[in-house]
Design an enzyme around this catalytic site. Structure first.
Site, PDB file in Angstrom:
ATOM      1  N   ASN A   1       4.964 -28.485 -15.206  1.00 54.90           N
ATOM      2  CA  ASN A   1       5.292 -27.681 -13.810  1.00 54.90           C
ATOM      3  C   ASN A   1       6.525 -27.405 -13.902  1.00 54.90           C
ATOM      4  OD1 ASN A   1       2.597 -27.620 -12.103  1.00 54.90           O
ATOM      5  ND2 ASN A   1       2.952 -29.694 -12.765  1.00 54.90           N
TER       6      ASN A   1
ATOM      7  N   ARG B   1       0.670 -37.044 -10.561  1.00 55.28           N
ATOM      8  CA  ARG B   1      -0.582 -36.770 -11.145  1.00 55.28           C
ATOM      9  C   ARG B   1      -0.579 -35.798 -12.259  1.00 55.28           C
ATOM     10  NH1 ARG B   1      -3.640 -32.128 -11.678  1.00 55.28           N
ATOM     11  NH2 ARG B   1      -2.667 -31.270  -9.976  1.00 55.28           N
ATOM     12  N   ASP B   2      -0.237 -34.469 -11.808  1.00 54.08           N
ATOM     13  CA  ASP B   2      -0.304 -33.402 -12.862  1.00 54.08           C
ATOM     14  C   ASP B   2       0.725 -33.584 -14.027  1.00 54.08           C
ATOM     15  OD1 ASP B   2      -0.237 -29.647 -12.280  1.00 54.08           O
ATOM     16  OD2 ASP B   2      -0.841 -31.020 -14.059  1.00 54.08           O
TER      17      ASP B   2
ATOM     18  N   CYS C   1      -1.736 -29.563 -18.074  1.00 52.93           N
ATOM     19  CA  CYS C   1      -3.113 -29.849 -18.061  1.00 52.93           C
ATOM     20  C   CYS C   1      -3.835 -30.072 -19.267  1.00 52.93           C
ATOM     21  CB  CYS C   1      -4.011 -28.542 -17.199  1.00 52.93           C
ATOM     22  SG  CYS C   1      -5.644 -28.913 -17.238  1.00 52.93           S
TER      23      CYS C   1
ATOM     24  N   HIS D   1       3.397 -23.522 -13.650  1.00 51.90           N
ATOM     25  CA  HIS D   1       3.733 -24.234 -15.003  1.00 51.90           C
ATOM     26  C   HIS D   1       4.839 -23.321 -15.489  1.00 51.90           C
ATOM     27  CE1 HIS D   1       0.954 -27.611 -15.268  1.00 51.90           C
ATOM     28  NE2 HIS D   1       0.337 -27.032 -14.241  1.00 51.90           N
TER      29      HIS D   1
END
Ligand SMILES: CC(C)(COP(=O)([O-])OP(=O)([O-])OC[C@H]1O[C@@H](n2cnc3c(N)ncnc32)[C@H](O)[C@@H]1OP(=O)([O-])[O-])[C@@H](O)C(=O)NCCC(=O)NCCSC(=O)C[C@@](C)(O)CC(=O)[O-]
Length: 303
Positions: free
Chosen positions: A248, A14-15, A239, A208
């Site tokens: 991240n 996801r991220d 993001c 991050h």
């Protein structure tokens, strides 16, 4: 086997992918999730039921969930910004969701088109409906150590938002250093401040690595008592609403550090490094994971 003493929340699918400019095929996303779940990770964040126009990379959320082959003992949380997202997630079979807000008004407006207070109000029906559906809810607070728009973020603001999420029913609150500006002493002090209101066992850290501080921040926070760490295989991510936010912290680097500290994660690092190498090749990217690259080089030289 003893229970892992640190739970890693893998957010790569996801991220890690949400900010990719080229649409990643749904089958690749599904394979990434399945490969990650096979490494011993117990939480693999799968996708996000957000507005497709806002985050096109997550538009195939329903198809991703439909293609999963869930492993026993592994949870596959998905992001939902509101009740509409929750209903989509429930229809797709999600058994855990994550709501997300921020400690900075400016960022939250950019990210979710709502004030912090409005986003928290949006979550109340989400929590109620999730309880009804027997679905666990995690919460994120973004910009806990700095905001790309407002700069510094008062610790008291982070404490207030994290407390509100926990009090409304989030079983865990992940503290997101969205732009990676945090440094170890500040990060640990923030964690301890939040832990004065929210039990440490219900807190996670999400760093991050934009400024190269993530591993040091995690070490400081683990020493302060946190036992849940978010990370992204191969250091993927960023993001879309935090200009310049890089990935991240790499899961391989976190696991290597924790292994060295004698802290169990339950993750097979060699297998994880293979996944990092595979997804980096799929995305035609260089892995940002030092440990991942070192392990692959060693395997290659041994091979
Ligand atoms: C929250 C909204 C939807 C508000 O967007 P909005 O425009 O304010 O929503 P709205 O309620 O006004 O509805 C407008 C339209 O959106 C639709 N809509 C409304 N909700 C949904 C939904 N869930 N799924 C699909 N469609 C939706 C709704 O049906 C309507 O459709 P229309 O009538 O125009 O045809 C939007 O701002 C959004 O989707 N934002 C998501 C942004 C995002 O995903 N950011 C990245 C994740 S957060 C992150 O990365 C940080 C984190 C968590 O990793 C931690 C860290 O590092 O800090």
């Amino acid at each position: 086997m003893s229970q892992p003493s640190i739970r890693i929340v893998e957010v790569g699918p996801r991220d890690g992918l949400q900010n990719e400019q080229t649409l990643v095929p749904t089958r690749t996303k599904i394979e990434l999730i399945d490969r990650l779940a096979a490494t011993g990770l117990r939480t693999v964040e799968a996708t996000a039921f957000v507005h497709p126009k806002w985050v096109p990379q997550m538009a195939d959320a329903t198809e991703v969930m439909a293609g999963l082959d869930p492993r026993p003992g592994v949870s596959y949380p998905v992001l939902v910004p509101n009740l509409q997202g929750l209903e989509r997630a429930l229809a797709a079979g999600a058994r855990e969701v994550a709501v997300f807000t921020a400690a900075s008004e400016a960022f939250n407006l950019k990210n979710t088109n709502a004030s912090i207070a409005d986003s928290l109000e949006r979550f109340r029906p989400v929590l109620a409906r999730a309880v009804e559906a027997g679905v666990a809810v995690r919460g994120y607070v973004s910009t806990v150590l700095g905001c790309p728009y407002q700069g510094d973020v008062p610790v008291a603001d982070v404490v207030g938002v994290a407390t509100a999420l926990h009090e409304m029913g989030c079983y865990e609150v992940s503290l997101g250093d969205t732009i990676g500006v945090g440094t170890p002493r500040k990060a640990a002090a923030l964690l301890v401040a939040v832990a004065s209101q929210v039990p440490m066992a219900a807190l996670a850290v999400h760093f991050h690595d934009t400024w190269g501080q993530a591993l040091a921040n995690i070490l400081a926070c683990v020493e302060a008592g946190v036992r849940v760490v978010d990370s992204s295989v191969a250091g993927l991510g960023g993001c879309p609403y935090a200009r310049g936010a890089t990935g991240n912290v790499a899961t391989e680097d976190v696991v290597y550090m924790l292994d060295g500290l004698g802290l169990e994660t339950g993750v097979d690092l060699e297998a994880l490094a293979q996944v990092g190498g595979w997804i980096s090749a799929e995305l035609d990217r260089t892995s940002q994971s030092r440990a991942g690259r070192a392990l692959l080089a060693r395997a290659g030289s041994a091979g």
